[in-house]
Design an enzyme around this catalytic site. Structure first.
Site, PDB file in Angstrom:
ATOM      1  NE  ARG A 130      75.153 -74.353  33.143  1.00  0.00           N
ATOM      2  CZ  ARG A 130      74.698 -73.833  34.276  1.00  0.00           C
ATOM      3  NH1 ARG A 130      75.158 -74.259  35.428  1.00  0.00           N
ATOM      4  NH2 ARG A 130      73.804 -72.890  34.251  1.00  0.00           N
ATOM      5  CB  THR A 190      72.308 -83.118  32.769  1.00  0.00           C
ATOM      6  OG1 THR A 190      73.197 -82.496  31.822  1.00  0.00           O
ATOM      7  CG2 THR A 190      71.369 -84.066  32.027  1.00  0.00           C
ATOM      8  CG  ASP A 241      80.661 -63.921  30.280  1.00  0.00           C
ATOM      9  OD1 ASP A 241      81.600 -64.045  29.456  1.00  0.00           O
ATOM     10  OD2 ASP A 241      79.757 -64.749  30.387  1.00  0.00           O
ATOM     11  CG  ASP A 257      79.477 -61.733  27.351  1.00  0.00           C
ATOM     12  OD1 ASP A 257      79.481 -62.268  26.229  1.00  0.00           O
ATOM     13  OD2 ASP A 257      78.549 -61.892  28.173  1.00  0.00           O
TER      14      ASP A 257
HETATM   15  N1  URA Z   1      82.919 -67.433  33.677  1.00  0.00           N
HETATM   16  C1  URA Z   1      83.124 -66.109  33.584  1.00  0.00           C
HETATM   17  O1  URA Z   1      83.373 -65.599  32.502  1.00  0.00           O
HETATM   18  N2  URA Z   1      83.041 -65.359  34.697  1.00  0.00           N
HETATM   19  C2  URA Z   1      82.779 -65.870  35.912  1.00  0.00           C
HETATM   20  O2  URA Z   1      82.742 -65.116  36.907  1.00  0.00           O
HETATM   21  C3  URA Z   1      82.568 -67.256  36.003  1.00  0.00           C
HETATM   22  C4  URA Z   1      82.641 -68.030  34.870  1.00  0.00           C
END
Ligand code: URA
Length: 210
Positions: free
Chosen positions: A105, A109, A201, A204
């Site tokens: 990302r 922008t 995430d 992760d």
């Molecule tokens: N990406 C992720 O890993 N978790 C989220 O909640 C949103 C995007």
């Protein structure tokens, strides 16, 4: 597939997803559960693969037995979290070719920018299954599908573990021809774009990077 959004409510999928949501689930368990759920979701997303028949001699007699009509398949992972879903699909369809799309990302922008794109040849002949566990804002999914269409893909499906209503709406607006299969449609995104209640995430948690 006829339905634009399929939520797989099978009890095994739902049970495994709840285990994945729990914050104390270990990295090893998270990875294993993701592989197992993906296999079950892949079963659903391939439900309408075309069949033909082939003569087979059983120990008893000859028959015309159903076999896959030979439509080739390409599996495309959106890096990096999509990689956690590859093994589950490949266990079911070992001959699938595999591609990768890398996007980051741009913080100015907020738009996804491509940094890697490697996909199998002849995408126009293949059923393409794009995998990424989290459909959150939908920005990276839309961008990945844009790239795959530019590369010739015409039969694309998207497989994820969790979807947010915002991401589903974004995909349906940009790519209404791409059916989505998921294990759950969650409530909403928070201000940082994370899914609520979600599971945190996904990258992760599967790679143990936090
Ligand atoms: N990406 C992720 O890993 N978790 C989220 O909640 C949103 C995007």
């Amino acid at each position: 597939m006829s339905d634009p959004l399929t939520v797989v409510t099978h009890p095994l999928v739902q049970h495994k997803l709840s285990l994945m949501r729990a914050k104390d689930t270990s990295t090893a368990s998270f990875r294993r559960l993701l592989r197992e759920i993906t296999l079950l979701l892949a079963y659903e997303i391939t439900r309408e693969m075309p069949l033909t028949t082939q003569g087979v001699e059983t120990p008893m007699e000859e028959m015309d037995a159903p076999i896959l009509a030979g439509k080739k398949l390409a599996l495309v992972s959106i890096l990096r979290a999509g990689n956690g879903m590859l093994d589950g699909v490949l266990e079911l369809i070992p001959s699938a070719r595999v591609g990768f799309v890398g996007l980051y990302r741009d913080e100015a922008t907020l738009k996804p920018v491509q940094y890697y794109f490697k996909v199998p040849e002849g995408l126009n002949d293949r059923m393409v299954i794009v995998v990424d566990p989290m459909l959150a804002t939908g920005n990276s999914t839309v961008a990945a599908v844009d790239l795959l269409k530019q590369a010739g893909a015409t039969d694309i499906r998207f497989l994820c573990l969790l979807a947010a209503p915002e991401g589903v709406a974004r995909m349906q607006e940009a790519h209404p021809d791409v059916p989505i299969v998921t294990a759950a449609l969650d409530r909403e995104l928070n201000e940082k774009g994370y899914i609520l209640p979600g599971l945190g995430d996904a990258g992760d948690r599967m790679f143990g990077t936090k």
